[in-house]
Design a protein around this motif. Structure first.
Motif, PDB file in Angstrom:
ATOM      1  N   VAL A  78       7.401  -7.217 -51.891  1.00  0.00           N
ATOM      2  CA  VAL A  78       6.506  -7.261 -51.330  1.00  0.00           C
ATOM      3  C   VAL A  78       6.793  -8.716 -50.640  1.00  0.00           C
ATOM      4  O   VAL A  78       6.201  -9.919 -50.365  1.00  0.00           O
ATOM      5  CB  VAL A  78       5.410  -7.880 -51.844  1.00  0.00           C
ATOM      6  CG1 VAL A  78       3.425  -8.302 -50.698  1.00  0.00           C
ATOM      7  CG2 VAL A  78       4.613  -6.708 -52.964  1.00  0.00           C
ATOM      8  N   ASP A  79       6.954  -8.387 -48.918  1.00  0.00           N
ATOM      9  CA  ASP A  79       7.276  -9.450 -47.821  1.00  0.00           C
ATOM     10  C   ASP A  79       6.575  -8.952 -47.419  1.00  0.00           C
ATOM     11  O   ASP A  79       6.016 -10.127 -46.125  1.00  0.00           O
ATOM     12  CB  ASP A  79       9.002  -8.594 -48.026  1.00  0.00           C
ATOM     13  CG  ASP A  79       9.753  -9.111 -48.345  1.00  0.00           C
ATOM     14  OD1 ASP A  79       9.813 -10.451 -49.361  1.00  0.00           O
ATOM     15  OD2 ASP A  79      10.677  -8.378 -48.240  1.00  0.00           O
ATOM     16  N   SER A  80       4.755  -8.597 -46.649  1.00  0.00           N
ATOM     17  CA  SER A  80       4.415  -8.810 -45.685  1.00  0.00           C
ATOM     18  C   SER A  80       3.330  -7.769 -46.317  1.00  0.00           C
ATOM     19  O   SER A  80       3.174  -7.280 -47.878  1.00  0.00           O
ATOM     20  CB  SER A  80       5.226  -7.829 -44.355  1.00  0.00           C
ATOM     21  OG  SER A  80       5.382  -5.811 -44.925  1.00  0.00           O
ATOM     22  N   ALA A  81       1.325  -7.646 -45.832  1.00  0.00           N
ATOM     23  CA  ALA A  81       0.532  -6.804 -46.465  1.00  0.00           C
ATOM     24  C   ALA A  81       0.724  -5.895 -47.227  1.00  0.00           C
ATOM     25  O   ALA A  81       1.276  -4.614 -45.646  1.00  0.00           O
ATOM     26  CB  ALA A  81      -0.397  -6.335 -45.367  1.00  0.00           C
ATOM     27  N   ILE A  82       0.690  -5.262 -48.325  1.00  0.00           N
ATOM     28  CA  ILE A  82       0.615  -3.717 -48.155  1.00  0.00           C
ATOM     29  C   ILE A  82      -0.242  -3.062 -48.746  1.00  0.00           C
ATOM     30  O   ILE A  82      -1.766  -3.719 -48.539  1.00  0.00           O
ATOM     31  CB  ILE A  82       1.088  -2.727 -50.051  1.00  0.00           C
ATOM     32  CG1 ILE A  82       1.054  -4.200 -50.770  1.00  0.00           C
ATOM     33  CG2 ILE A  82       2.451  -3.999 -49.556  1.00  0.00           C
ATOM     34  CD1 ILE A  82       0.297  -3.877 -51.968  1.00  0.00           C
ATOM     35  N   ARG A  83      -1.078  -1.720 -48.891  1.00  0.00           N
ATOM     36  CA  ARG A  83      -1.884  -1.054 -49.215  1.00  0.00           C
ATOM     37  C   ARG A  83      -1.692  -0.373 -50.589  1.00  0.00           C
ATOM     38  O   ARG A  83      -0.961   0.097 -50.041  1.00  0.00           O
ATOM     39  CB  ARG A  83      -2.382   0.179 -47.863  1.00  0.00           C
ATOM     40  CG  ARG A  83      -3.267  -1.269 -46.780  1.00  0.00           C
ATOM     41  CD  ARG A  83      -4.375  -1.390 -47.111  1.00  0.00           C
ATOM     42  NE  ARG A  83      -5.752  -0.527 -48.151  1.00  0.00           N
ATOM     43  CZ  ARG A  83      -6.446   0.243 -46.993  1.00  0.00           C
ATOM     44  NH1 ARG A  83      -6.391   0.195 -45.406  1.00  0.00           N
ATOM     45  NH2 ARG A  83      -6.926   1.033 -47.954  1.00  0.00           N
ATOM     46  N   LEU A  84      -2.501  -0.279 -51.251  1.00  0.00           N
ATOM     47  CA  LEU A  84      -1.674   0.140 -52.919  1.00  0.00           C
ATOM     48  C   LEU A  84      -2.113   1.648 -52.553  1.00  0.00           C
ATOM     49  O   LEU A  84      -1.452   2.269 -53.260  1.00  0.00           O
ATOM     50  CB  LEU A  84      -2.647  -0.423 -54.180  1.00  0.00           C
ATOM     51  CG  LEU A  84      -1.482  -1.835 -54.807  1.00  0.00           C
ATOM     52  CD1 LEU A  84      -2.965  -2.288 -55.372  1.00  0.00           C
ATOM     53  CD2 LEU A  84      -0.272  -1.611 -55.203  1.00  0.00           C
ATOM     54  N   SER A  85      -2.799   2.138 -52.013  1.00  0.00           N
ATOM     55  CA  SER A  85      -2.755   3.507 -52.531  1.00  0.00           C
ATOM     56  C   SER A  85      -1.695   4.494 -51.221  1.00  0.00           C
ATOM     57  O   SER A  85      -1.663   4.978 -51.190  1.00  0.00           O
ATOM     58  CB  SER A  85      -4.533   3.172 -50.585  1.00  0.00           C
ATOM     59  OG  SER A  85      -4.179   3.071 -50.122  1.00  0.00           O
ATOM     60  N   ASN A  86      -1.060   3.330 -50.499  1.00  0.00           N
ATOM     61  CA  ASN A  86      -0.328   4.194 -49.495  1.00  0.00           C
ATOM     62  C   ASN A  86       1.302   3.747 -50.401  1.00  0.00           C
ATOM     63  O   ASN A  86       2.122   4.430 -49.661  1.00  0.00           O
ATOM     64  CB  ASN A  86       0.568   3.325 -48.124  1.00  0.00           C
ATOM     65  CG  ASN A  86      -0.821   3.299 -47.569  1.00  0.00           C
ATOM     66  OD1 ASN A  86      -1.257   4.439 -47.531  1.00  0.00           O
ATOM     67  ND2 ASN A  86      -1.290   2.998 -46.499  1.00  0.00           N
TER      68      ASN A  86
END
Length: 292
Positions: free
Chosen positions: A11-19
């Motif tokens: 994780v190097d940038s903001a993520i959405r778990l749903s994606n």
């Protein structure tokens, strides 16, 4: 089998778990995954032996995931070839009375691996911004100043706790601890299948608790708070890796591959040099023993 690229999971940038996908079979058969894991285990076991002899780094491996994500079996299979003297696994349960008399990081701090050793946290200090986030009433058991009711737990409180966790990780990283944080990303459907398996197989019944269903009902809350915790606390020195966990065998291979891929970058980790005065007389020592 598909190549495993560490950066695809970090994780190097903001993520959405749903994606983020929960399944990656790596286009490999179970037998191929088993053989690849066996090879990675040997490499990791060798590296662990060198880390132990080198004695300047420790390695902390944090494993988080919702119930049935496969934490226990992953630890069993990935670290099978480690020398038992060089790895310690800690499974953090509900805090004891003694642990509650200290700050929430205390029990994790005293469990950190010594230089030369690997430590595996099965559930981690992140429980204190996950389970307590879903169940803020648990915080009352910590007897914290200025927290007398759930209403006293504000967004500022959680922001402060995230900063404390990041500072904790920054401190230990700067003092020689190599940190890995793995989130085993499981789908809700697969969790249902695994819970049913616990109920259907008599030898697995002991693993089931009615509380599992109560926590499952809070699935969306857990996903929300996992996502926030991962986004806020994934740093260069203590990155999060999101591991698709619907297939346990491929999840183990991905974790093992990431560990080896990152650890082999530490080129200064090597067996210590023998003192010149010992090296100079090695043949003499051999002869002495052979003549006994």
């Amino acid at each position: 089998m598909d190549a495993i690229k560490t950066s695809d999971y970090r994780v190097d940038s903001a993520i959405r778990l749903s994606n983020v996908p929960t399944l990656n079979n790596l286009n490999a058969t179970d037998d191929a995954l088993k053989e690849h894991l066996k090879d990675l285990r040997k490499k990791l076991g060798k590296f662990q032996d060198i880390v132990y002899a080198h004695g300047k780094y420790s390695v902390l491996i944090c494993i988080q995931g919702i119930d049935t994500a496969g934490k226990d079996s992953l630890i069993r299979e990935v670290f099978k070839d480690f020398n038992s003297r060089g790895v310690v696994v800690h499974s953090f349960k509900v805090p004891t009375d003694l642990e509650r008399k200290h700050d929430y990081l205390w029990r994790h701090y005293i469990a950190l691996p010594a230089r030369g050793k690997f430590g595996v946290f099965n559930r981690t200090h992140y429980e204190n911004v996950l389970v307590t986030r879903v169940h803020p009433e648990y915080l009352l058991g910590e007897n914290l100043p200025e927290i007398n009711s759930v209403e006293d737990v504000t967004d500022a409180f959680w922001h402060q706790r995230f900063e404390q966790i990041k500072n904790f990780e920054k401190h230990i990283a700067e003092n020689g601890t190599i940190i890995f944080k793995f989130f085993l990303h499981l789908s809700k459907d697969e969790q249902k299948n695994r819970l049913l398996r616990r109920l259907n197989l008599e030898e697995k019944n002991w693993k089931f608790s009615p509380a599992d269903l109560k926590e499952r009902a809070l699935w969306d809350d857990y996903q929300k708070y996992y996502e926030e915790a991962i986004n806020v606390t994934s740093t260069r020195k203590a990155p999060w890796y999101i591991i698709p966990a619907d297939n346990k065998k491929s999840a183990r291979v991905i974790v093992a591959d990431i560990l080896y891929d990152e650890l082999k970058k530490y080129k200064d980790v090597e067996y210590p040099e023998l003192a010149p005065e010992i090296k100079e007389h090695l043949n003499q020592y051999k002869n002495q023993l052979n003549q006994e």
